[in-house]
Design a protein around this motif. Structure first.
Motif, mmCIF file in Angstrom:
data_model
loop_
_atom_site.group_PDB
_atom_site.id
_atom_site.type_symbol
_atom_site.label_atom_id
_atom_site.label_comp_id
_atom_site.label_asym_id
_atom_site.label_seq_id
_atom_site.Cartn_x
_atom_site.Cartn_y
_atom_site.Cartn_z
ATOM 1 N N UNK A 112 -12.593 -0.958 1.340
ATOM 2 C CA UNK A 112 -11.929 0.331 1.154
ATOM 3 C C UNK A 112 -10.848 0.296 0.085
ATOM 4 N N UNK A 113 -10.245 -0.863 -0.166
ATOM 5 C CA UNK A 113 -9.057 -0.934 -1.017
ATOM 6 C C UNK A 113 -9.329 -1.362 -2.447
ATOM 7 N N UNK A 114 -10.579 -1.593 -2.797
ATOM 8 C CA UNK A 114 -10.883 -2.107 -4.128
ATOM 9 C C UNK A 114 -10.423 -1.159 -5.229
ATOM 10 N N UNK A 115 -10.484 0.146 -4.973
ATOM 11 C CA UNK A 115 -10.166 1.109 -6.025
ATOM 12 C C UNK A 115 -8.705 1.005 -6.451
ATOM 13 N N UNK A 116 -7.791 0.792 -5.480
ATOM 14 C CA UNK A 116 -6.372 0.696 -5.823
ATOM 15 C C UNK A 116 -6.089 -0.578 -6.614
ATOM 16 N N UNK A 214 -3.359 10.622 -1.695
ATOM 17 C CA UNK A 214 -4.810 10.629 -1.446
ATOM 18 C C UNK A 214 -5.299 9.204 -1.189
ATOM 19 N N UNK A 215 -4.844 8.255 -2.003
ATOM 20 C CA UNK A 215 -5.263 6.858 -1.828
ATOM 21 C C UNK A 215 -4.791 6.303 -0.482
ATOM 22 N N UNK A 216 -3.561 6.635 -0.098
ATOM 23 C CA UNK A 216 -3.042 6.106 1.171
ATOM 24 C C UNK A 216 -3.803 6.674 2.369
ATOM 25 N N UNK A 217 -3.981 7.988 2.396
ATOM 26 C CA UNK A 217 -4.588 8.614 3.569
ATOM 27 C C UNK A 217 -6.114 8.466 3.600
ATOM 28 N N UNK A 218 -6.692 7.890 2.549
ATOM 29 C CA UNK A 218 -8.115 7.518 2.590
ATOM 30 C C UNK A 218 -8.280 6.006 2.714
ATOM 31 N N UNK A 219 -7.173 5.322 3.083
ATOM 32 C CA UNK A 219 -7.165 3.868 3.304
ATOM 33 C C UNK A 219 -7.489 3.059 2.047
ATOM 34 N N UNK A 220 -7.237 3.617 0.883
ATOM 35 C CA UNK A 220 -7.551 2.891 -0.351
ATOM 36 C C UNK A 220 -6.401 2.003 -0.821
ATOM 37 N N UNK A 221 -5.199 2.188 -0.250
ATOM 38 C CA UNK A 221 -4.072 1.313 -0.592
ATOM 39 C C UNK A 221 -4.013 0.188 0.427
ATOM 40 N N UNK A 222 -4.053 -1.076 -0.019
ATOM 41 C CA UNK A 222 -3.999 -2.206 0.926
ATOM 42 C C UNK A 222 -2.734 -2.153 1.767
ATOM 43 N N UNK A 223 -2.811 -2.597 3.036
ATOM 44 C CA UNK A 223 -1.679 -2.438 3.970
ATOM 45 C C UNK A 223 -0.613 -3.507 3.816
ATOM 46 N N UNK A 224 -0.149 -3.752 2.578
ATOM 47 C CA UNK A 224 0.981 -4.661 2.402
ATOM 48 C C UNK A 224 2.161 -4.182 3.254
#
Length: 366
Positions: A112-116, A214-224
């Motif tokens: 899910x996070x590859x895009x960020x 948008x990236x956060x609420x679609x789980x695209x930002x890794x959960x650092x």
């Protein structure tokens, strides 16, 4: 004689233009090398000091460039350093984004996070292409805003020991506040430059904020600052003192680097264990959830079969260890999503195949 004199640069600016194609990659390499040494953990003091340093270099260089360019700072010294300010801006942003790539890729669940991570890598690699844009305040301030948000959304959880949606929104608010202070300060120092750029920057900042949400609420930002350090599927997990003993099927050397499409040979009545080690900063305690999902071939979708939650404490270099168990696993494709607050920290994927006898295993210690 003239042909040799023609090869001598007539000014520092001309010298930098001649060697620009070498200077830009060099600043990227230097920044990336420093980051690799300093950013081993998201909560290391000197790593965060280095990132603060990059932010300061970029911000100060932006202000200096425009004050000299507009004639508000005059003199031979300032004219001499003017060409170096754009290089300093490049160095600051290059160091920041190379650091972010290192830290976020450690935490990224690429499903899910590859895009960020790709976006950060594009900013890092494309940094050397942006030299001509680094003369425009709207562009400079926009990149600084991106860097501030990317920094705050993992730095504040490290400082506060809290993680989740509220902390993400607080991190955004702090980044917005710092950016407003910077922009207003710049407007006082160079009002004519600010007037020309303010509407372009405001539109850019609004777009950046929208993209981050948008990236956060679609789980695209890794959960650092969380990061999955180790994970796998095993035939048994036993704890002996402070050591976990894991029974794993032997793998070829190259298979040890592939954490997906693992085949689990399940004997009658055998249980399936998934073990994970999740890193968290020293003062952070939270909950990790293992969500077991089975792929239903007929329905062509993943179906939740089990969910197990357990608390973790931060500080251990190799991550806080834990595991979950499933009885009577059906043959077919499985995955276990490792989550925190609904955010995907990592994933263990494997295929279960039924066999008549228990598979041979090796003991791995973690």
């Amino acid at each position: 004689m003239r042909q040799y004199l023609a090869k001598i640069p007539r000014s520092t600016e001309e010298l930098l233009k001649w060697y620009e194609k070498f200077i830009s990659p060099l600043t990227l390499i230097i920044g990336f090398t420093l980051d690799n040494f300093a950013l081993k953990r998201v909560d290391f003091l000197w790593g965060n000091v280095l990132l603060f340093g990059y932010l300061t270099v970029a911000a100060v260089s932006i202000v200096l460039f425009h004050l000299i360019q507009s004639g508000r700072l005059r003199g031979k010294f300032f004219l001499w350093i003017l060409p170096f300010t754009t290089i300093a801006i490049q160095f600051g942003f290059g160091g920041l984004f190379s650091g972010f790539v290192i830290l976020y890729s450690h935490s990224a669940a690429y499903a899910t996070s590859w895009i960020f991570v790709v976006l950060l890598a594009a900013l890092m690699i494309g940094n050397e292409r942006f030299r001509e844009h680094y003369t425009k305040f709207a562009f400079q301030a926009s990149i600084l805003f991106v860097a501030l948000i990317s920094f705050m959304i993992f730095f504040l959880p490290v400082v506060t020991g809290k993680i989740g949606m509220t902390m993400f929104l607080v991190s955004e608010a702090v980044a917005i506040g710092v950016t407003i202070l910077f922009v207003r300060g710049f407007a006082l120092l160079a009002p004519e430059v600010f007037r020309e750029s303010k509407w372009a920057f405001r539109k850019s900042a609004a777009s950046i904020l929208l993209i981050f949400n948008v990236l956060y609420f679609t789980n695209a930002i890794p959960p650092l600052p969380l990061a999955l350090k180790d994970a796998g599927v095993y035939h048994s997990v036993r704890k002996s003192g402070d050591v976990y003993q894991l029974a794993a099927e032997p793998l070829e050397w190259y298979q040890k680097y592939l954490n997906y499409n693992t085949v689990f040979h399940r004997a009658p009545g055998e249980r399936v264990y998934v073990f994970t080690a999740v890193f968290a900063p020293t003062n952070l305690s939270t909950t990790i959830v293992h969500e077991w999902e089975y792929y239903d071939e007929a329905a062509e979708k993943w179906v939740m079969k089990n969910s197990v939650a357990f608390a973790i404490n931060g500080g251990r270099e190799k991550g806080y260890r834990g595991y979950s168990i499933l009885d009577n696993a059906l043959p077919g494709k499985w995955r276990v999503d490792v989550k925190n607050g609904g955010k995907l920290v990592g994933r263990v994927s494997f295929t279960v195949e039924n066999v008549e006898e228990m598979a041979a295993t090796d003991t791995i210690e973690r």
